[in-house]
Design a protein around this motif. Sequence first.
Motif, PDB file in Angstrom:
ATOM      1  N   LEU A 254       1.303  21.635  75.173  1.00  0.00           N
ATOM      2  CA  LEU A 254       0.698  22.122  76.399  1.00  0.00           C
ATOM      3  C   LEU A 254       1.730  22.622  77.401  1.00  0.00           C
ATOM      4  CD1 LEU A 254      -2.227  19.648  77.097  1.00  0.00           C
ATOM      5  CD2 LEU A 254      -2.071  21.561  75.518  1.00  0.00           C
ATOM      6  N   ASN A 255       1.348  23.668  78.093  1.00  0.00           N
ATOM      7  CA  ASN A 255       2.084  24.143  79.260  1.00  0.00           C
ATOM      8  C   ASN A 255       1.371  23.782  80.547  1.00  0.00           C
ATOM      9  OD1 ASN A 255       2.877  26.062  76.945  1.00  0.00           O
ATOM     10  ND2 ASN A 255       4.421  26.511  78.497  1.00  0.00           N
ATOM     11  N   ALA A 256       0.042  23.643  80.471  1.00  0.00           N
ATOM     12  CA  ALA A 256      -0.742  23.393  81.677  1.00  0.00           C
ATOM     13  C   ALA A 256      -2.039  22.687  81.315  1.00  0.00           C
ATOM     14  CB  ALA A 256      -1.040  24.714  82.397  1.00  0.00           C
ATOM     15  N   ALA A 257      -2.523  21.882  82.249  1.00  0.00           N
ATOM     16  CA  ALA A 257      -3.808  21.190  82.104  1.00  0.00           C
ATOM     17  C   ALA A 257      -4.533  21.235  83.431  1.00  0.00           C
ATOM     18  CB  ALA A 257      -3.609  19.739  81.658  1.00  0.00           C
ATOM     19  N   GLY A 258      -5.806  21.565  83.411  1.00  0.00           N
ATOM     20  CA  GLY A 258      -6.583  21.601  84.640  1.00  0.00           C
ATOM     21  C   GLY A 258      -7.084  20.228  85.040  1.00  0.00           C
ATOM     22  N   VAL A 259      -7.226  20.023  86.341  1.00  0.00           N
ATOM     23  CA  VAL A 259      -7.833  18.801  86.884  1.00  0.00           C
ATOM     24  C   VAL A 259      -9.277  19.132  87.217  1.00  0.00           C
ATOM     25  CG1 VAL A 259      -7.794  17.102  88.743  1.00  0.00           C
ATOM     26  CG2 VAL A 259      -5.646  17.957  87.787  1.00  0.00           C
ATOM     27  N   THR A 260     -10.209  18.569  86.479  1.00  0.00           N
ATOM     28  CA  THR A 260     -11.623  18.903  86.630  1.00  0.00           C
ATOM     29  C   THR A 260     -12.388  17.788  87.330  1.00  0.00           C
ATOM     30  OG1 THR A 260     -12.390  17.931  84.548  1.00  0.00           O
ATOM     31  CG2 THR A 260     -11.447  20.169  84.440  1.00  0.00           C
ATOM     32  N   VAL A 261     -13.581  18.129  87.803  1.00  0.00           N
ATOM     33  CA  VAL A 261     -14.453  17.126  88.411  1.00  0.00           C
ATOM     34  C   VAL A 261     -14.797  16.040  87.392  1.00  0.00           C
ATOM     35  CG1 VAL A 261     -16.740  16.738  89.413  1.00  0.00           C
ATOM     36  CG2 VAL A 261     -15.389  18.712  90.115  1.00  0.00           C
TER      37      VAL A 261
ATOM     38  N   GLU B  31       3.892  14.592  86.795  1.00  0.00           N
ATOM     39  CA  GLU B  31       4.249  13.337  87.470  1.00  0.00           C
ATOM     40  C   GLU B  31       3.525  13.159  88.801  1.00  0.00           C
ATOM     41  OE1 GLU B  31       7.300  14.230  84.469  1.00  0.00           O
ATOM     42  OE2 GLU B  31       6.308  15.409  86.024  1.00  0.00           O
ATOM     43  N   GLU B  32       2.987  14.232  89.375  1.00  0.00           N
ATOM     44  CA  GLU B  32       2.281  14.138  90.654  1.00  0.00           C
ATOM     45  C   GLU B  32       0.767  14.127  90.467  1.00  0.00           C
ATOM     46  OE1 GLU B  32       3.685  16.981  93.513  1.00  0.00           O
ATOM     47  OE2 GLU B  32       5.791  16.542  93.086  1.00  0.00           O
ATOM     48  N   VAL B  33       0.314  13.604  89.327  1.00  0.00           N
ATOM     49  CA  VAL B  33      -1.094  13.648  88.991  1.00  0.00           C
ATOM     50  C   VAL B  33      -1.955  12.886  89.999  1.00  0.00           C
ATOM     51  CG1 VAL B  33      -0.886  11.668  87.423  1.00  0.00           C
ATOM     52  CG2 VAL B  33      -2.760  13.297  87.132  1.00  0.00           C
ATOM     53  N   ALA B  34      -1.471  11.773  90.533  1.00  0.00           N
ATOM     54  CA  ALA B  34      -2.280  11.017  91.496  1.00  0.00           C
ATOM     55  C   ALA B  34      -2.530  11.855  92.749  1.00  0.00           C
ATOM     56  CB  ALA B  34      -1.588   9.703  91.859  1.00  0.00           C
ATOM     57  N   GLU B  35      -1.513  12.549  93.227  1.00  0.00           N
ATOM     58  CA  GLU B  35      -1.693  13.423  94.382  1.00  0.00           C
ATOM     59  C   GLU B  35      -2.619  14.579  94.038  1.00  0.00           C
ATOM     60  OE1 GLU B  35      -1.530  15.180  98.104  1.00  0.00           O
ATOM     61  OE2 GLU B  35      -1.134  13.130  97.440  1.00  0.00           O
ATOM     62  N   ALA B  36      -2.516  15.084  92.805  1.00  0.00           N
ATOM     63  CA  ALA B  36      -3.420  16.158  92.373  1.00  0.00           C
ATOM     64  C   ALA B  36      -4.872  15.692  92.443  1.00  0.00           C
ATOM     65  CB  ALA B  36      -3.068  16.606  90.960  1.00  0.00           C
ATOM     66  N   HIS B  37      -5.135  14.460  92.020  1.00  0.00           N
ATOM     67  CA  HIS B  37      -6.497  13.932  92.097  1.00  0.00           C
ATOM     68  C   HIS B  37      -6.939  13.766  93.548  1.00  0.00           C
ATOM     69  CE1 HIS B  37      -7.923  12.395  87.968  1.00  0.00           C
ATOM     70  NE2 HIS B  37      -6.977  13.297  87.764  1.00  0.00           N
ATOM     71  N   ARG B  38      -6.028  13.327  94.408  1.00  0.00           N
ATOM     72  CA  ARG B  38      -6.394  13.183  95.829  1.00  0.00           C
ATOM     73  C   ARG B  38      -6.781  14.536  96.410  1.00  0.00           C
ATOM     74  NH1 ARG B  38      -1.626   9.929  95.610  1.00  0.00           N
ATOM     75  NH2 ARG B  38      -2.186   7.712  95.533  1.00  0.00           N
ATOM     76  N   ARG B  39      -6.001  15.557  96.099  1.00  0.00           N
ATOM     77  CA  ARG B  39      -6.309  16.885  96.630  1.00  0.00           C
ATOM     78  C   ARG B  39      -7.613  17.418  96.058  1.00  0.00           C
ATOM     79  NH1 ARG B  39      -0.492  20.177  96.820  1.00  0.00           N
ATOM     80  NH2 ARG B  39       0.705  18.498  97.808  1.00  0.00           N
ATOM     81  N   ALA B  40      -7.840  17.186  94.773  1.00  0.00           N
ATOM     82  CA  ALA B  40      -9.080  17.652  94.159  1.00  0.00           C
ATOM     83  C   ALA B  40     -10.293  16.958  94.783  1.00  0.00           C
ATOM     84  CB  ALA B  40      -9.045  17.411  92.659  1.00  0.00           C
TER      85      ALA B  40
ATOM     86  N   GLY C 275     -10.487  26.623  94.181  1.00  0.00           N
ATOM     87  CA  GLY C 275      -9.698  26.881  92.988  1.00  0.00           C
ATOM     88  C   GLY C 275      -9.342  25.606  92.257  1.00  0.00           C
ATOM     89  N   ARG C 276      -8.884  25.780  91.044  1.00  0.00           N
ATOM     90  CA  ARG C 276      -8.526  24.662  90.176  1.00  0.00           C
ATOM     91  C   ARG C 276      -7.108  24.179  90.486  1.00  0.00           C
ATOM     92  NH1 ARG C 276     -11.968  22.237  88.086  1.00  0.00           N
ATOM     93  NH2 ARG C 276     -12.687  23.401  86.261  1.00  0.00           N
ATOM     94  N   ILE C 277      -6.918  22.881  90.539  1.00  0.00           N
ATOM     95  CA  ILE C 277      -5.573  22.296  90.573  1.00  0.00           C
ATOM     96  C   ILE C 277      -5.115  22.166  89.127  1.00  0.00           C
ATOM     97  CG2 ILE C 277      -4.217  20.265  91.151  1.00  0.00           C
ATOM     98  CD1 ILE C 277      -6.044  19.854  93.556  1.00  0.00           C
ATOM     99  N   VAL C 278      -3.921  22.677  88.863  1.00  0.00           N
ATOM    100  CA  VAL C 278      -3.386  22.707  87.505  1.00  0.00           C
ATOM    101  C   VAL C 278      -2.103  21.903  87.442  1.00  0.00           C
ATOM    102  CG1 VAL C 278      -2.448  24.205  85.693  1.00  0.00           C
ATOM    103  CG2 VAL C 278      -4.442  24.942  87.019  1.00  0.00           C
ATOM    104  N   LEU C 279      -1.991  21.080  86.404  1.00  0.00           N
ATOM    105  CA  LEU C 279      -0.791  20.283  86.163  1.00  0.00           C
ATOM    106  C   LEU C 279       0.139  21.049  85.225  1.00  0.00           C
ATOM    107  CD1 LEU C 279      -2.547  16.859  85.546  1.00  0.00           C
ATOM    108  CD2 LEU C 279      -1.373  17.572  87.646  1.00  0.00           C
ATOM    109  N   LEU C 280       1.393  21.182  85.627  1.00  0.00           N
ATOM    110  CA  LEU C 280       2.404  21.769  84.754  1.00  0.00           C
ATOM    111  C   LEU C 280       2.990  20.684  83.885  1.00  0.00           C
ATOM    112  CD1 LEU C 280       4.634  24.312  86.694  1.00  0.00           C
ATOM    113  CD2 LEU C 280       2.977  24.764  84.888  1.00  0.00           C
ATOM    114  N   ILE C 281       3.082  20.938  82.586  1.00  0.00           N
ATOM    115  CA  ILE C 281       3.493  19.907  81.651  1.00  0.00           C
ATOM    116  C   ILE C 281       4.800  20.335  80.964  1.00  0.00           C
ATOM    117  CG2 ILE C 281       2.844  18.610  79.583  1.00  0.00           C
ATOM    118  CD1 ILE C 281      -0.076  19.031  80.471  1.00  0.00           C
TER     119      ILE C 281
END
Length: 317
Positions: free
Chosen positions: A36-43, A295-304, A311-317
């Motif tokens: 993976l290069n990227a993963a979306g943070v979904t509802v 590594e900032e996935v928890a903050e990504a969830h807070r923002r989502a 727009g979609r928050i995307v995690l770079l892997i």
Amino acid sequence: MRVVEVTAYGGPEVLRMARRPEPEAGEAPGKVRVRLNAAGVTVADLRIRAGLYVHETGDLRPPFVLGTDFAGKLLDPAPGPEGSLPAGTRVAGFIPWLRELTGHGTYAEVVQVDPEWLAPVPDDVDFTAAASVPLAAVTARQALDRLLLTPGATLLVTGASGVVGRFAVQMAATAGLEVVAVGYEGDESELKVLGAKHCVTRGEPADVLRQLLDHVPDRVDGVFDGALVGPPMLAAVKDGGVFAALAPDRAPHPERDIRVETVLAEPDPRALTTILRQVADRELITRVADVMPLEEVAEAHRRAEAGRRPGRIVLLI
């Protein structure tokens, strides 16, 4: 390899970085590996993490790896929707997490996937944009297909400022439906560019209904409930209409001969291939709100969960 585990049901603080063995070729019969290069943070990710789908997850309990949407490169050759896909092909797709219930999601460096979940990514669509598309766009496509509305029918789209709702507005307008979009104040111009005929400002269901009736006094033929408002929005539908719910716990009980469809998207590689081409050709518009390291996935969830940035928050892997 690096993964993100859900250690218990709860808030974003239950997410933690961990290491697991990288899968080897042929380890899971019938599946292929994607780096993976990227993963979306979904509802769906947020709701699973919070324990809202605990009745659907059966015996599966934390720790498990979240994640549905992904984009990356094939490590193994795979059959594709329009011919074979060699190793190295850029692909995107989504894991039907709640159907599979393996606890292996896309918050990881390498995933094992069924080839039926994959679509090739056009060269001029980058990985972050590709990772923002699969689950949202296929959900919108399949829900609209289930509604069975004909050109000229009226459709209320709740959550039109969100990722799924934006796709629904665009696809419904292309299909000739008259779209009333429920979105954030200030998004009206953009939603009309995407195809909405009328816009109402999100708020309490009674306020939304009042605004809707100013535009469509007889109520609408259908509702696409992208905001998961649920039963209160049934009042927007005329007798004999149709309501698309995107989560089992937000589906209203039918009344007044209204047909209620609960839509949990199933992978469709041919549809996703077409959608990604439409994104490449600018016939469909996607939006990435933030790109953040894994590594900032928890903050990504807070923002989502805060939900205001479209727009979609995307995690770079």
